[in-house]
Design an enzyme around this catalytic site. Structure first.
Site, short mmCIF file in Angstrom:
data_model
loop_
_atom_site.label_atom_id
_atom_site.label_comp_id
_atom_site.label_asym_id
_atom_site.label_seq_id
_atom_site.Cartn_x
_atom_site.Cartn_y
_atom_site.Cartn_z
N CYS A 115 0.86 -1.19 0.00
CA CYS A 115 0.00 0.00 0.00
C CYS A 115 0.90 1.23 0.00
CB CYS A 115 -0.89 0.00 1.24
SG CYS A 115 -1.63 1.62 1.55
N GLU A 150 9.15 -1.67 -11.34
CA GLU A 150 7.89 -1.57 -12.07
C GLU A 150 6.72 -1.13 -11.18
OE1 GLU A 150 7.30 -5.18 -14.37
OE2 GLU A 150 8.58 -4.37 -15.95
N CYS A 155 -4.25 0.85 -4.84
CA CYS A 155 -4.77 0.40 -3.55
C CYS A 155 -5.98 1.25 -3.19
CB CYS A 155 -3.68 0.54 -2.48
SG CYS A 155 -4.20 -0.01 -0.84
N CYS A 157 -7.45 1.15 0.13
CA CYS A 157 -7.66 0.95 1.57
C CYS A 157 -8.06 2.26 2.24
CB CYS A 157 -6.40 0.38 2.20
SG CYS A 157 -5.09 1.60 2.38
N CYS A 160 -5.29 4.89 2.01
CA CYS A 160 -5.26 5.56 0.70
C CYS A 160 -6.43 6.54 0.57
CB CYS A 160 -5.27 4.53 -0.43
SG CYS A 160 -3.67 3.70 -0.61
N GLU A 308 15.20 -3.64 -19.16
CA GLU A 308 14.92 -5.06 -19.32
C GLU A 308 14.39 -5.33 -20.72
OE1 GLU A 308 12.19 -6.77 -16.49
OE2 GLU A 308 12.96 -5.57 -14.84
N GLU A 356 8.62 -17.64 -12.89
CA GLU A 356 9.44 -17.24 -14.04
C GLU A 356 10.46 -18.29 -14.45
OE1 GLU A 356 10.65 -13.24 -13.06
OE2 GLU A 356 8.70 -12.46 -13.72
N TYR A 358 10.28 -20.51 -16.63
CA TYR A 358 10.37 -20.68 -18.08
C TYR A 358 10.61 -19.37 -18.81
CZ TYR A 358 8.67 -25.40 -17.32
OH TYR A 358 8.54 -26.70 -16.91
C1 GLA Z 1 9.26 -7.48 -15.31
C2 GLA Z 1 9.98 -7.44 -14.00
C3 GLA Z 1 10.98 -8.51 -13.83
C4 GLA Z 1 10.49 -9.81 -14.42
C5 GLA Z 1 10.17 -9.60 -15.86
C6 GLA Z 1 9.78 -10.86 -16.57
O1 GLA Z 1 9.71 -6.58 -16.21
O2 GLA Z 1 10.56 -6.20 -13.72
O3 GLA Z 1 11.22 -8.66 -12.45
O4 GLA Z 1 9.37 -10.24 -13.72
O5 GLA Z 1 9.11 -8.69 -15.95
O6 GLA Z 1 8.47 -11.27 -16.33
ZN ZN Z 2 -3.69 1.67 0.56
#
Ligand code: GLA
Ligand code: ZN
Length: 677
Positions: A115, A150, A155, A157, A160, A308, A356, A358
């Protein structure tokens, strides 16, 4: 502060040795040497290891991981690890978990699960960030700080909700101003006390999910508040880092066109932008180009980091195809072509278990260095090493800007009427694609950007018109530029209240049109639109939205061919000052959008390089020392022959390209030409 100082493109990515015994680490670095991986992002999800209990920090694992990277001479992007909170924290302080849109208070689980308004989370996340900075700030290997991961979600709650009320007090000052902004005389919503205000959720204003609200103004402000609340989390950690680290730049990894967060509001608080490129199924190069350009536009055109990308397959989709041979390289160079000054992957070694396992990785479960994926990564590493630092800090010389606006995105997609089928990203992408196909460099910028340097400004579905934007667009046209706007633009003010004026509101003088009615139809209905005349003309199809335009000074460029408004304008052009305002009143198909965009570009002699080669992308960058780089990217699965426009040196092969002489590009091939003076 700007990007990390570097003399070559950082290459590597997310690396999680905390999931492995130490003998594996040694092997990893042997493989990193082979692949020329020089940069590792460490500690993205290590909070539970770094702080096993509230009163206990234990840096044994992180110390070892950092020391190993240093011993092998790697550059480190060091994370604060707060993208997932430890289980003990949720148990001791249930307030750190989120309450979802349906009102369910979550228990411990998942990630990106805190949160943003929880005082406990805010205190502990800032504390751990500060401790990490304190411990590693003076290590020269650490070239960047990676806060959280990311950011996203929402939220609902009670904390918030309280935060929302405080945010509203600051924004509006008085309940009277708030009642006016939200138009609360509608449906008996007048608020007499700040505490009467609820977070808009399934339990309150919403009826069919987050886009169906009784009060757009309330929901819009909650989105803004939530974006700011998470930004405050980022800023907590950044401030904690700054107490110990004065000079190392701080970022967090964005997600391109991610709707919940207004990255334009975030951008000033980051030292440099970075993002994670996971294109949707079709992997469309235009979608990626738009996303890269949007990220480059966050910091006024400064380069960003590709934080990434998948070395091959993802795992989170229902169906996860591998990247075809050459595609990972091509997409990496595409990022560089659009302004990336780092090429990083998720992830270095595949996780053994959990969701993750795979997900494609540089090193697979067998630990091999002779897989196709490893070999492609290694050869890109060698190529980037040869390429060196020539593109670092290079700018994109764009004469065309495309406006992107989260407020318009939100307002459009939560609007009741005229059509739920008009999707912001799709329309914006259609116009971007037309520019991409024309081979034109584009700056994707916020509505507050300085527009004085552009010849062409494209503003698709600018639903909400804020501040002095209309005047600044008029200024573009007045000095001879072109402004291209579309249907459903200039409709509402910053509170999502309709302008009490003819549509398109403040854009009407520039566009020279008046719109009283608009028709919305299902996806199967198409109204042909005749564009232009004679052999230069085109009959395109329009779908979803059809505004009925009365020219008020504008000339008619395209007309509807069917229905009771057959023969009336669908596309217009208005002379304004020394330039033009173009208005596209209907959802034209891609051919139609392309036709209109070409007309606009032609007015300014903005010629794409190879419009006859549809899979071929070009992008320019100009280095700080004036070196001009031309990136040629063949997104087609077949080779192409390209006539050289200017002469130059291919920096990837050392081959000289002579002007006028055709040269080849392999399937998914890339060339980077240093253009002759
Ligand atoms: C996101 C996340 C990573 C990982 C990748 C792949 O970008 O930041 O930690 O989970 O996706 O799924
Ligand atoms: Zn909250």
């Amino acid at each position: 502060m700007n990007l990390p100082v570097s003399s070559s493109t950082p290459f590597g990515g997310d690396y999680s040795p905390e999931q492995w015994p130490q003998d594996v680490w040694k092997e990893d670095y042997r493989l990193f040497d082979t692949a020329r991986i020089d940069t590792v992002t460490l500690g993205v999800f290590t909070w539970a290891q770094t702080q096993p209990a509230e009163e206990l920090y234990d840096f044994t694992v992180l110390d070892g991981i950092v020391a190993e990277a240093e011993a092998h001479g790697r550059r480190i992007c060091l994370a604060t690890g707060t993208g997932a909170h430890p289980a003990w924290m949720a148990r001791a302080h249930p307030e750190v978990t989120r309450t979802d849109f349906e009102g369910r208070r979550h228990r411990y689980g998942q990630r990106h699960n805190s949160c943003p308004s929880s005082p406990v989370f805010r205190r502990l996340s800032a504390e751990v960030a500060g401790r990490i900075a304190e411990r590693y700030a003076d290590r020269p290997a650490v070239i960047a700080w990676h806060v959280g991961n990311e950011y996203g979600g929402a939220c609902y709650c009670e904390r918030c909700t309280a935060g929302f009320r405080g945010w509203l007090r600051e924004r509006y000052g008085t309940l009277e101003a708030l009642n006016t902004a939200w138009n609360t005389a509608f449906w008996s919503h007048t608020f007499y006390d700040w505490d009467e205000i609820e977070a808009p959720s399934a339990l309150t204003e919403h009826w069919r999910g987050p886009d169906h609200t009784a009060f757009q103004g309330i929901t819009l402000d909650y989105l803004r508040f939530m974006s700011d609340a998470m930004l405050a989390n980022f800023r907590d950690e950044k401030a904690a880092i700054r107490r110990f680290s004065a000079g190392t730049p701080v970022t967090t990894n964005f997600m391109g066109m991610y709707r919940p967060l207004d990255y334009h509001r975030w951008a000033p608080h980051l030292d440099f932008a970075s993002w994670d490129n996971y294109p949707p199924e079709d992997g469309s190069p235009a979608w990626m180009g738009l996303s890269h350009d949007l990220m480059r536009g966050l910091k006024d055109g400064q380069p960003f980091w590709l934080m990434e990308q998948a070395p091959t397959t993802t795992a989170c989709r229902d169906v996860n195809p591998v990247k075809r041979p050459g595609v990972m390289r091509l997409w990496s160079w595409q990022a560089v072509a659009h302004g990336a000054d780092a090429v990083l992957y998720f992830q270095m070694r595949a996780s053994r278990g959990a969701s993750e396992k795979y997900f494609g990785a540089v090193i697979n479960h067998a630990g091999r260095d002779d897989t196709r994926v490893f070999r492609e990564v290694a050869s890109l590493g060698a190529e980037l090493e040869r390429f060196g630092g020539v593109a670092l800090g290079a700018r994109t010389p764009a004469r065309t800007a495309l406006l992107f606006d989260w407020d318009s995105w939100w307002a459009l997609e939560m609007s009741d009427g005229p059509s739920r089928l008009v999707r912001y990203q799709q329309v914006v992408l259609g116009y971007y694609r037309a520019l991409w196909e024309a081979g034109v460099d584009v700056d994707v910028v916020p509505v507050t950007a300085d527009l004085s340097g552009y010849d062409v400004v494209v503003a698709p579905v600018l639903h909400m018109l804020k501040g002095d934007l209309a005047a600044r667009l008029e200024a573009v046209a007045r000095r001879g530029g072109s402004v291209l706007a579309t249907y459903l633009s200039g409709r509402v003010d910053e509170s999502d209240n309709a302008f009490l004026a003819d549509v398109p509101g403040p854009l009407a003088p520039l566009m020279g049109v008046r719109v009283d009615e608009w028709d919305a139809r299902g996806p199967d209905f198409a109204n042909p639109v005749r564009l232009g005349e004679g052999p230069q003309g085109l009959v395109a199809e329009a779908r979803l939205l059809f505004e009925l335009v009365q020219p008020r000074g504008a000339e008619v460029i395209g007309t509807y061919q069917a229905d009771f408004y057959a023969g009336t304008p669908a596309v217009t052009r208005n002379s304004f000052g020394a330039g033009h305002g173009w208005y596209v009143a209907a959802g034209l198909d891609q051919a139609g959008v392309g036709w209109v965009v070409r007309q606009v570009l032609d007015t300014h002699g903005i010629a794409g390089r190879y419009p006859g080669l549809p899979g071929l992308e070009t992008a320019a960058r100009v280095a700080p020392d004036g070196t001009r780089l031309l990136f040629l990217l063949n997104h087609a699965a077949e080779p192409v022959e390209v006539p050289a426009e200017a002469g130059g040196l291919d920096l990837l092969t050392g081959e000289r390209i002579e002007p006028g002489r055709p040269f080849g590009l392999d399937a998914y091939g890339v060339r980077v030409l240093r253009e002759d003076d």
